[in-house]
Design a protein around this motif. Sequence first.
Motif, PDB file in Angstrom:
ATOM      1  N   LEU A 206       0.869  -1.174   0.000  1.00  0.00           N
ATOM      2  CA  LEU A 206       0.000   0.000   0.000  1.00  0.00           C
ATOM      3  C   LEU A 206       0.903   1.218   0.000  1.00  0.00           C
ATOM      4  O   LEU A 206       1.718   1.383   0.913  1.00  0.00           O
ATOM      5  CB  LEU A 206      -0.936   0.022   1.211  1.00  0.00           C
ATOM      6  CG  LEU A 206      -2.011   1.111   1.168  1.00  0.00           C
ATOM      7  CD1 LEU A 206      -3.279   0.635   1.875  1.00  0.00           C
ATOM      8  CD2 LEU A 206      -1.531   2.416   1.808  1.00  0.00           C
ATOM      9  N   ALA A 215      -3.232   0.317  -3.597  1.00  0.00           N
ATOM     10  CA  ALA A 215      -2.972  -0.919  -2.875  1.00  0.00           C
ATOM     11  C   ALA A 215      -3.044  -2.089  -3.837  1.00  0.00           C
ATOM     12  O   ALA A 215      -3.843  -2.095  -4.773  1.00  0.00           O
ATOM     13  CB  ALA A 215      -3.987  -1.107  -1.741  1.00  0.00           C
ATOM     14  N   LYS A 219      -2.539  -8.158   2.713  1.00  0.00           N
ATOM     15  CA  LYS A 219      -1.725  -7.907   3.896  1.00  0.00           C
ATOM     16  C   LYS A 219      -1.049  -9.209   4.342  1.00  0.00           C
ATOM     17  O   LYS A 219      -1.258 -10.270   3.757  1.00  0.00           O
ATOM     18  CB  LYS A 219      -2.592  -7.325   5.020  1.00  0.00           C
ATOM     19  CG  LYS A 219      -3.120  -5.931   4.708  1.00  0.00           C
ATOM     20  CD  LYS A 219      -3.806  -5.300   5.894  1.00  0.00           C
ATOM     21  CE  LYS A 219      -5.127  -5.970   6.196  1.00  0.00           C
ATOM     22  NZ  LYS A 219      -5.880  -5.238   7.260  1.00  0.00           N
ATOM     23  N   TRP A 225      -6.234  -5.135   1.800  1.00  0.00           N
ATOM     24  CA  TRP A 225      -6.028  -3.778   2.306  1.00  0.00           C
ATOM     25  C   TRP A 225      -7.392  -3.108   2.396  1.00  0.00           C
ATOM     26  O   TRP A 225      -8.143  -3.097   1.437  1.00  0.00           O
ATOM     27  CB  TRP A 225      -5.117  -2.987   1.375  1.00  0.00           C
ATOM     28  CG  TRP A 225      -3.773  -3.590   1.173  1.00  0.00           C
ATOM     29  CD1 TRP A 225      -3.349  -4.306   0.092  1.00  0.00           C
ATOM     30  CD2 TRP A 225      -2.657  -3.523   2.062  1.00  0.00           C
ATOM     31  NE1 TRP A 225      -2.041  -4.702   0.249  1.00  0.00           N
ATOM     32  CE2 TRP A 225      -1.581  -4.235   1.448  1.00  0.00           C
ATOM     33  CE3 TRP A 225      -2.451  -2.945   3.312  1.00  0.00           C
ATOM     34  CZ2 TRP A 225      -0.343  -4.372   2.052  1.00  0.00           C
ATOM     35  CZ3 TRP A 225      -1.202  -3.084   3.915  1.00  0.00           C
ATOM     36  CH2 TRP A 225      -0.168  -3.787   3.281  1.00  0.00           C
TER      37      TRP A 225
END
Length: 349
Positions: A206, A215, A219, A225
């Motif tokens: 990101l 993004a 994650k 994200w």
Amino acid sequence: MAGAVLRGDEDLLTGRWSGLVVLAGVLSGCGNGDSLERFDGPTMGSRYSIQYVRHSSTPGPKAVQAEVENILAEVDRQFSTYRSDSDTVRFNALPAGRCQVMPGPVLELIRVGEQLSSQSDGSFDLTVEPLLNLWGFGPQAREEKVPSAKALAEVQQRVGHSHLRIDGDQLCKDAAVEVDFNSIAAGYAVDTIAAKLEGQGIQNYLAEVTGELKAAGKKLDGSPWRIALEEPRDDQLVAQKIIAVDGYAVSTSGDYRNYFQQNGRRYSHTFDARTGAPVLHALASVTVIHPSALMADGLSTLLLILGPERGWDYAETHDIGAFFVIRADTGFVTRTNQAFERLAGEKTK
């Protein structure tokens, strides 16, 4: 809610409010040697922040940060309206009838500005800096006030994308126009950083610059994200809508944090170049999702200028994912089109 609050008070190159909040992610490893790296710092009078999932084959944060800050320094040197040695300021100082050799990115953004100006019938325009200064919002502004009709008419003679011309590697002007890339330069910086990250094998990241963000991937824990769109209030942060973003940029433009009042009327820093005056409609903010941060940045500004009706029609005609926040007697109402819903896995609060 936790995370990096992407807020400022003014426009790009002096800081800008974004209306976006990045929700916190997992900061520990997953047992396979991967980690979530994060760094941030000052840029363009505001802040930038980078988060990325690091694998054994991807570079460490110090190396990545050095690359990112080199990009940001170059963007500032090319586009800043607040440093005397920037390419933009040197061009703005030229009299009518002169040309200046410009870097490729500057010419690229001039072409984007021409496209957006044409598609908005001249309402969006990169040459509004004299108007910003006249009304008290620009880098050379003296005070915030409504100008006289005579002063406005004089300045409007120096506004209009038609006064610009690209000749090879030169940018030329046939009037004493001054360009201002505040509406698209941060988005360009995000795209450039994203390309650099991907070129280094970083696929989950990101990247945010002065509120513009992009993004991609996931994650560390495999979740998307998530970005919270902030309700337009001065007293606190209220998440109005939460969206999941993968492979897209998000940009919010709002007119309610930078304004002045005179004789009971409110004047914002969002200008319609055709009238030479701040917009007076009820559209408070627009969020755009787009594959390009550059285009998301410019289109959110364009839609905000056009207003709740013309802007909505433009977004529908051009299949632009847009989320509108509109002033009403009882507060704010929102409007989301199908393109926005299609591009974002959204959760409405």
